[in-house]
Design an enzyme around this catalytic site. Sequence first.
Site, PDB file in Angstrom:
ATOM      1  N   SER A   1       0.844  -1.186   0.000  1.00 47.11           N
ATOM      2  CA  SER A   1       0.000   0.000   0.000  1.00 47.11           C
ATOM      3  C   SER A   1       0.884   1.242   0.000  1.00 47.11           C
ATOM      4  O   SER A   1       2.078   1.173   0.320  1.00 47.11           O
ATOM      5  CB  SER A   1      -0.901  -0.023   1.245  1.00 47.11           C
ATOM      6  OG  SER A   1      -1.728   1.124   1.294  1.00 47.11           O
ATOM      7  N   CYS A   2       0.305   2.381  -0.382  1.00 47.33           N
ATOM      8  CA  CYS A   2       1.055   3.646  -0.348  1.00 47.33           C
ATOM      9  C   CYS A   2       0.042   4.779  -0.346  1.00 47.33           C
ATOM     10  O   CYS A   2      -1.005   4.657   0.301  1.00 47.33           O
ATOM     11  CB  CYS A   2       2.024   3.738  -1.527  1.00 47.33           C
ATOM     12  SG  CYS A   2       1.244   3.646  -3.152  1.00 47.33           S
ATOM     13  N   GLY A   3       0.301   5.856  -1.057  1.00 45.61           N
ATOM     14  CA  GLY A   3      -0.662   6.938  -1.130  1.00 45.61           C
ATOM     15  C   GLY A   3      -1.744   6.679  -2.158  1.00 45.61           C
ATOM     16  O   GLY A   3      -2.929   6.771  -1.867  1.00 45.61           O
TER      17      GLY A   3
ATOM     18  N   GLY B   1      -1.149   4.008  -4.926  1.00 47.73           N
ATOM     19  CA  GLY B   1      -0.835   2.841  -5.745  1.00 47.73           C
ATOM     20  C   GLY B   1       0.412   2.956  -6.602  1.00 47.73           C
ATOM     21  O   GLY B   1       0.702   2.059  -7.387  1.00 47.73           O
TER      22      GLY B   1
ATOM     23  N   TRP C   1      -3.894   4.547   0.537  1.00 47.25           N
ATOM     24  CA  TRP C   1      -4.330   5.484   1.582  1.00 47.25           C
ATOM     25  C   TRP C   1      -5.313   6.531   1.057  1.00 47.25           C
ATOM     26  O   TRP C   1      -6.122   7.069   1.822  1.00 47.25           O
ATOM     27  CB  TRP C   1      -3.141   6.178   2.247  1.00 47.25           C
ATOM     28  CG  TRP C   1      -3.563   6.822   3.524  1.00 47.25           C
ATOM     29  CD1 TRP C   1      -3.755   8.143   3.774  1.00 47.25           C
ATOM     30  CD2 TRP C   1      -3.923   6.130   4.739  1.00 47.25           C
ATOM     31  NE1 TRP C   1      -4.205   8.328   5.071  1.00 47.25           N
ATOM     32  CE2 TRP C   1      -4.310   7.111   5.684  1.00 47.25           C
ATOM     33  CE3 TRP C   1      -3.948   4.789   5.121  1.00 47.25           C
ATOM     34  CZ2 TRP C   1      -4.717   6.787   6.976  1.00 47.25           C
ATOM     35  CZ3 TRP C   1      -4.344   4.469   6.407  1.00 47.25           C
ATOM     36  CH2 TRP C   1      -4.724   5.471   7.319  1.00 47.25           C
TER      37      TRP C   1
END
Length: 282
Positions: free
Chosen positions: A240-242, A244, A269
Site C-alpha cells: 500500500s502507499c498513497g 498505488g 491510503w
Amino acid sequence: METLQLPGLIVSVEWLHEHLDHPDLVILDASIKKVTSSKESLTQDLQIPGTRFFDIKKSFSDQASHLPNMLPSAEVFEKNCQELGINANSKIIIYDTIGIYSSPRAWWMFSRMGHTNVAVLNGGFPEWNKNQLPTENKTTNTVFNIGDFEINDRSKCTVNAKEILSEMNDPDTLILDARSSGRYLGIEPEPRSDLKGGHIPNSLNLPYTKVLEQEKMLPVEQLKNIFDGFDIANKKLIFSCGSGITACIILLAAQLAGYTNLWIYDGSWTEWGQLTDVPIEF
C-alpha cells in the site's frame, strides 16, 4: 538479428544503450508528477531515442473511478497498448524522469497482465543523462502502427478495502506501507488535504526510499537483508502507499528479493484515509 533477452526485472542504462536499435525493443516513459514534491518533474524536453509515452494518468488508469491511478480493465489496457504499437513479442523497457518512481507501476501492470518481457530502467532518465547517452527531443501525438499485444493473464492482482478489512488481522498476511514514516505515523500531513493521517492496523512501514539509493534500486543482497527484517516468509504480502504508485516500487524490490504472492491495495491510503467506517492506527 538474434532474439533479444532481457537480463532481469531491471536493466542498466549500459544494457539499454547496447540494445537500443533492436527491432523488438519498446521503450516507454511512464513519468508522472511526484505528488509529494513541489518540483515539476516533467519539464525535461529530452527523451531516450525512440521513447513512447505510457500515460498512467489517462490511458492506463480507470477513468471511471473517483480514486487516482486505479488499474484499468484488461480490455482498456490491451487496446491502449496496441495503440502504442506494442506487440506480443515486444521487449519493454520502462523508465521515468525521476529515477525510479512511477516506472515500477507500469512494470507491475504489464507483468500482472501476463507480459513478462518487461523491465524497469535502473535510475531512469537521470541515470541515462548522467552517463551522457544519446537523447532526442520529445515528440507529441505520434501515431504508431497498431500492435498485436494481447492480455494473456487475467488473474486477480489487487485487493480492495473490504478485503483489507478481512485480512489485516490474518497472521498469514502482511501489509507493507510504502509511505514515509511521518505519514505512516500520522505526524506528517498527507499531500491530499481530505485524508486523515495514520495507517492500516497491523501494517508495517517500509518507505519506498529505503529500497533505493541515488534513485537506483539497491542490489539484490541488500534488498534481501531489508525484507529479512520482516517476518514475511510464506506470507501473502499486500503493498500500500498513497495512491498505488510507490507501493509498486517495494513490490518490485520484494520480487527481486525472491518473494512471491505479492498484491497491491490499489485504492491505498487515498481510499482508506477517506473512509469513515474503517479503523486507523497511529
